[in-house]
Design a protein around this motif. Structure first.
Motif, PDB file in Angstrom:
ATOM      1  N   SER A   1       0.826  -1.210   0.000  1.00  0.00           N
ATOM      2  CA  SER A   1       0.000   0.000   0.000  1.00  0.00           C
ATOM      3  C   SER A   1       0.858   1.257   0.000  1.00  0.00           C
ATOM      4  CB  SER A   1      -0.951   0.010   1.200  1.00  0.00           C
ATOM      5  OG  SER A   1      -0.223   0.026   2.418  1.00  0.00           O
ATOM      6  N   ARG A   2       2.039   1.175   0.612  1.00  0.00           N
ATOM      7  CA  ARG A   2       2.934   2.332   0.625  1.00  0.00           C
ATOM      8  C   ARG A   2       3.370   2.705  -0.779  1.00  0.00           C
ATOM      9  NH1 ARG A   2       8.297   4.035   1.128  1.00  0.00           N
ATOM     10  NH2 ARG A   2       9.108   1.963   0.672  1.00  0.00           N
ATOM     11  N   ALA A   3       3.500   1.701  -1.630  1.00  0.00           N
ATOM     12  CA  ALA A   3       3.892   1.964  -3.012  1.00  0.00           C
ATOM     13  C   ALA A   3       2.821   2.769  -3.740  1.00  0.00           C
ATOM     14  CB  ALA A   3       4.153   0.649  -3.746  1.00  0.00           C
ATOM     15  N   ILE A   4       1.569   2.603  -3.336  1.00  0.00           N
ATOM     16  CA  ILE A   4       0.475   3.363  -3.947  1.00  0.00           C
ATOM     17  C   ILE A   4       0.388   4.762  -3.349  1.00  0.00           C
ATOM     18  CG2 ILE A   4      -2.007   3.427  -4.388  1.00  0.00           C
ATOM     19  CD1 ILE A   4      -2.075   0.416  -4.141  1.00  0.00           C
ATOM     20  N   LEU A   5       0.611   4.876  -2.047  1.00  0.00           N
ATOM     21  CA  LEU A   5       0.423   6.145  -1.346  1.00  0.00           C
ATOM     22  C   LEU A   5       1.625   7.078  -1.410  1.00  0.00           C
ATOM     23  CD1 LEU A   5      -1.343   4.784   1.862  1.00  0.00           C
ATOM     24  CD2 LEU A   5      -2.399   6.047  -0.009  1.00  0.00           C
ATOM     25  N   GLN A   6       2.748   6.591  -1.874  1.00  0.00           N
ATOM     26  CA  GLN A   6       3.978   7.366  -1.844  1.00  0.00           C
ATOM     27  C   GLN A   6       3.840   8.743  -2.499  1.00  0.00           C
ATOM     28  OE1 GLN A   6       6.872   6.516  -0.331  1.00  0.00           O
ATOM     29  NE2 GLN A   6       7.801   8.466  -0.934  1.00  0.00           N
ATOM     30  N   GLN A   7       4.376   9.758  -1.812  1.00  0.00           N
ATOM     31  CA  GLN A   7       4.427  11.117  -2.364  1.00  0.00           C
ATOM     32  C   GLN A   7       5.875  11.450  -2.725  1.00  0.00           C
ATOM     33  OE1 GLN A   7       1.813  12.403   1.230  1.00  0.00           O
ATOM     34  NE2 GLN A   7       1.783  14.167  -0.161  1.00  0.00           N
ATOM     35  N   ASP A   8       6.053  12.146  -3.842  1.00  0.00           N
ATOM     36  CA  ASP A   8       7.397  12.514  -4.247  1.00  0.00           C
ATOM     37  C   ASP A   8       7.891  13.710  -3.432  1.00  0.00           C
ATOM     38  OD1 ASP A   8       6.347  14.864  -5.370  1.00  0.00           O
ATOM     39  OD2 ASP A   8       6.270  14.033  -7.398  1.00  0.00           O
ATOM     40  N   ARG A   9       9.050  14.219  -3.750  1.00  0.00           N
ATOM     41  CA  ARG A   9       9.665  15.264  -2.927  1.00  0.00           C
ATOM     42  C   ARG A   9       8.833  16.543  -2.894  1.00  0.00           C
ATOM     43  NH1 ARG A   9      15.034  17.446  -5.957  1.00  0.00           N
ATOM     44  NH2 ARG A   9      14.921  18.855  -4.177  1.00  0.00           N
ATOM     45  N   TYR A  10       7.945  16.715  -3.840  1.00  0.00           N
ATOM     46  CA  TYR A  10       7.076  17.891  -3.870  1.00  0.00           C
ATOM     47  C   TYR A  10       5.687  17.603  -3.300  1.00  0.00           C
ATOM     48  CZ  TYR A  10      10.739  19.499  -7.005  1.00  0.00           C
ATOM     49  OH  TYR A  10      11.950  19.846  -7.538  1.00  0.00           O
ATOM     50  N   GLY A  11       5.493  16.385  -2.831  1.00  0.00           N
ATOM     51  CA  GLY A  11       4.226  16.024  -2.211  1.00  0.00           C
ATOM     52  C   GLY A  11       3.185  15.468  -3.152  1.00  0.00           C
ATOM     53  N   PHE A  12       3.505  15.331  -4.437  1.00  0.00           N
ATOM     54  CA  PHE A  12       2.560  14.772  -5.393  1.00  0.00           C
ATOM     55  C   PHE A  12       2.558  13.251  -5.292  1.00  0.00           C
ATOM     56  CE2 PHE A  12       3.686  18.850  -7.313  1.00  0.00           C
ATOM     57  CZ  PHE A  12       2.440  19.344  -7.678  1.00  0.00           C
ATOM     58  N   ASN A  13       1.375  12.653  -5.249  1.00  0.00           N
ATOM     59  CA  ASN A  13       1.286  11.203  -5.311  1.00  0.00           C
ATOM     60  C   ASN A  13       0.768  10.794  -6.698  1.00  0.00           C
ATOM     61  OD1 ASN A  13      -1.558  11.488  -5.289  1.00  0.00           O
ATOM     62  ND2 ASN A  13      -1.688  11.181  -3.078  1.00  0.00           N
ATOM     63  N   ALA A  14       0.535   9.521  -6.876  1.00  0.00           N
ATOM     64  CA  ALA A  14       0.101   9.031  -8.193  1.00  0.00           C
ATOM     65  C   ALA A  14      -1.229   9.641  -8.611  1.00  0.00           C
ATOM     66  CB  ALA A  14      -0.010   7.502  -8.158  1.00  0.00           C
ATOM     67  N   LEU A  15      -2.120   9.900  -7.662  1.00  0.00           N
ATOM     68  CA  LEU A  15      -3.420  10.479  -7.989  1.00  0.00           C
ATOM     69  C   LEU A  15      -3.279  11.927  -8.463  1.00  0.00           C
ATOM     70  CD1 LEU A  15      -6.479  10.242  -8.144  1.00  0.00           C
ATOM     71  CD2 LEU A  15      -6.591  10.780  -5.688  1.00  0.00           C
ATOM     72  N   HIS A  16      -2.462  12.700  -7.766  1.00  0.00           N
ATOM     73  CA  HIS A  16      -2.188  14.070  -8.223  1.00  0.00           C
ATOM     74  C   HIS A  16      -1.720  14.061  -9.680  1.00  0.00           C
ATOM     75  CE1 HIS A  16      -1.559  15.005  -3.809  1.00  0.00           C
ATOM     76  NE2 HIS A  16      -2.281  16.045  -4.176  1.00  0.00           N
ATOM     77  N   HIS A  17      -0.720  13.213  -9.949  1.00  0.00           N
ATOM     78  CA  HIS A  17      -0.136  13.181 -11.292  1.00  0.00           C
ATOM     79  C   HIS A  17      -1.148  12.702 -12.338  1.00  0.00           C
ATOM     80  CE1 HIS A  17       3.918  14.381 -10.400  1.00  0.00           C
ATOM     81  NE2 HIS A  17       4.093  13.430  -9.511  1.00  0.00           N
ATOM     82  N   ALA A  18      -1.969  11.731 -11.979  1.00  0.00           N
ATOM     83  CA  ALA A  18      -2.953  11.216 -12.930  1.00  0.00           C
ATOM     84  C   ALA A  18      -3.932  12.312 -13.330  1.00  0.00           C
ATOM     85  CB  ALA A  18      -3.700  10.026 -12.327  1.00  0.00           C
ATOM     86  N   ILE A  19      -4.380  13.091 -12.360  1.00  0.00           N
ATOM     87  CA  ILE A  19      -5.326  14.166 -12.651  1.00  0.00           C
ATOM     88  C   ILE A  19      -4.639  15.273 -13.447  1.00  0.00           C
ATOM     89  CG2 ILE A  19      -6.827  15.927 -11.633  1.00  0.00           C
ATOM     90  CD1 ILE A  19      -7.140  14.022  -9.206  1.00  0.00           C
ATOM     91  N   ARG A  20      -3.438  15.633 -13.046  1.00  0.00           N
ATOM     92  CA  ARG A  20      -2.715  16.701 -13.749  1.00  0.00           C
ATOM     93  C   ARG A  20      -2.450  16.337 -15.212  1.00  0.00           C
ATOM     94  NH1 ARG A  20       2.692  17.996 -11.077  1.00  0.00           N
ATOM     95  NH2 ARG A  20       2.574  19.982 -12.220  1.00  0.00           N
ATOM     96  N   ASN A  21      -2.210  15.067 -15.468  1.00  0.00           N
ATOM     97  CA  ASN A  21      -1.894  14.629 -16.828  1.00  0.00           C
ATOM     98  C   ASN A  21      -3.123  14.229 -17.641  1.00  0.00           C
ATOM     99  OD1 ASN A  21       0.833  15.078 -16.406  1.00  0.00           O
ATOM    100  ND2 ASN A  21       1.291  12.961 -15.877  1.00  0.00           N
ATOM    101  N   GLY A  22      -4.297  14.363 -17.045  1.00  0.00           N
ATOM    102  CA  GLY A  22      -5.524  14.082 -17.786  1.00  0.00           C
ATOM    103  C   GLY A  22      -5.881  12.616 -17.911  1.00  0.00           C
ATOM    104  N   HIS A  23      -5.293  11.754 -17.074  1.00  0.00           N
ATOM    105  CA  HIS A  23      -5.606  10.322 -17.121  1.00  0.00           C
ATOM    106  C   HIS A  23      -6.759  10.046 -16.154  1.00  0.00           C
ATOM    107  CE1 HIS A  23      -2.141   9.802 -19.601  1.00  0.00           C
ATOM    108  NE2 HIS A  23      -1.292  10.148 -18.660  1.00  0.00           N
ATOM    109  N   LYS A  24      -7.961  10.365 -16.594  1.00  0.00           N
ATOM    110  CA  LYS A  24      -9.113  10.310 -15.703  1.00  0.00           C
ATOM    111  C   LYS A  24      -9.468   8.887 -15.271  1.00  0.00           C
ATOM    112  CE  LYS A  24     -11.618  13.057 -18.436  1.00  0.00           C
ATOM    113  NZ  LYS A  24     -12.776  13.860 -18.906  1.00  0.00           N
TER     114      LYS A  24
END
Length: 282
Positions: free
Chosen positions: A115-138
């Motif tokens: 689960s940590r692999a899913i929840l991990q935030q990068d050095r700027y605090g973005f996680n996979a969900l942030h990036h998915a939304i920012r990149n338009g992968h709804k």
């Protein structure tokens, strides 16, 4: 996320990556790594000076077959982070490898240890969900929410929640799912929140849903003292104004910083439609 350029040593005492593994991961040549791993089981765990393991490297280059083959040999690669605090999943989403990200997510599903692999935030605090939304992968975003709703609570170093980004981009389906998560964050930059963004965009449907599920936001101002109502007036979003006042008519008596009521301020601005809405809900 560059494979070889940074000079920072982030190995954390781990063994350096074998040149043969580095080359195989970079070019996606997976058919001979099993032989290498059989001879030396830990060889797949070696890292570059930037802390990237072979799964990080192959993910950067989008080599799906190599990634899946490496995971079949060593699943723990999924939870390792590099010097940017990125797991392979975070890298895949941030670089737009949506198909690969979905496969990496599937590898984590049903395994509490990962689960940590899913929840991990990068050095700027973005996680996979942030990036998915920012990149338009709804669809990927919806899959991430379904698998791990706790992703919705994370806030970046720029004070952005996944919901704030989703509403800002008018992603109605993603925003609705995030609103269904009771403890999901709705905060954004400069003290603003999801209702501010819906008001600015003129998205009356999202504004209505936010008002129904989080009515408190109607009175929460940003750092400049601007409420969602004032935001709607400033951008002349009459449809949103109607929604806000229909849900909570007392907002019509809200005053601005200058102490003047809504109706007076609308009149001085020449916003006739705004004034009419105020009179209707007065």
């Amino acid at each position: 996320m560059a494979a070889n350029t940074p000079t920072t040593d982030a190995t954390g005492g781990q063994s350096s990556m074998d040149e043969r593994i580095l080359k195989a991961a970079t070019f996606g040549v997976f058919w001979d790594i099993e032989v290498l791993a059989t001879k030396s089981p830990s060889i797949l765990l070696g890292v570059t000076p930037q802390g990237n393991n072979c799964l990080h490297i192959s993910t950067i280059h989008g080599h799906e077959e190599f990634c899946l083959y490496a995971l079949a040999l060593e699943r723990s690669l999924l939870e390792k982070v590099n010097c940017e605090n990125e797991t392979p999943l975070v890298i895949a989403v941030s670089l737009g490898h949506a198909s690969l990200a979905s496969k990496l997510l599937q590898q984590c599903c049903g395994r509490p240890r990962l689960s940590r692999a899913i929840l991990q935030q990068d050095r700027y605090g973005f996680n996979a969900l942030h990036h998915a939304i920012r990149n338009g992968h709804k669809q990927l975003a919806l899959d991430l929410i379904a698998e791990e709703s706790a992703l919705s609570r994370a806030v970046t170093k720029y004070t952005e929640s996944p919901m704030f980004i989703a509403v800002m981009r008018n992603y109605v389906d993603v925003s609705e799912k995030l609103l269904d998560v009771d403890d999901s964050s709705d905060v954004g930059q400069y003290g603003r929140h999801a209702l501010h963004t819906a008001a600015r965009n003129g998205n009356k449907d999202l504004a209505l849903q936010i008002m129904e599920k989080r009515p408190r936001l109607a009175r929460e101002a940003d750092w400049d003292g601007i409420t969602p109502l004032r935001m709607a007036i400033s951008y002349n979003k009459v449809d949103v104004l109607q929604v806000l006042l229909a849900q909570r008519s007392s907002l019509a008596y809200e005053t601005f910083k200058d102490g003047y009521p809504l109706l007076y301020s609308a009149a001085t601005r020449g916003q006739v439609d705004v004034a009419r809405v105020r009179v209707k809900h007065g």
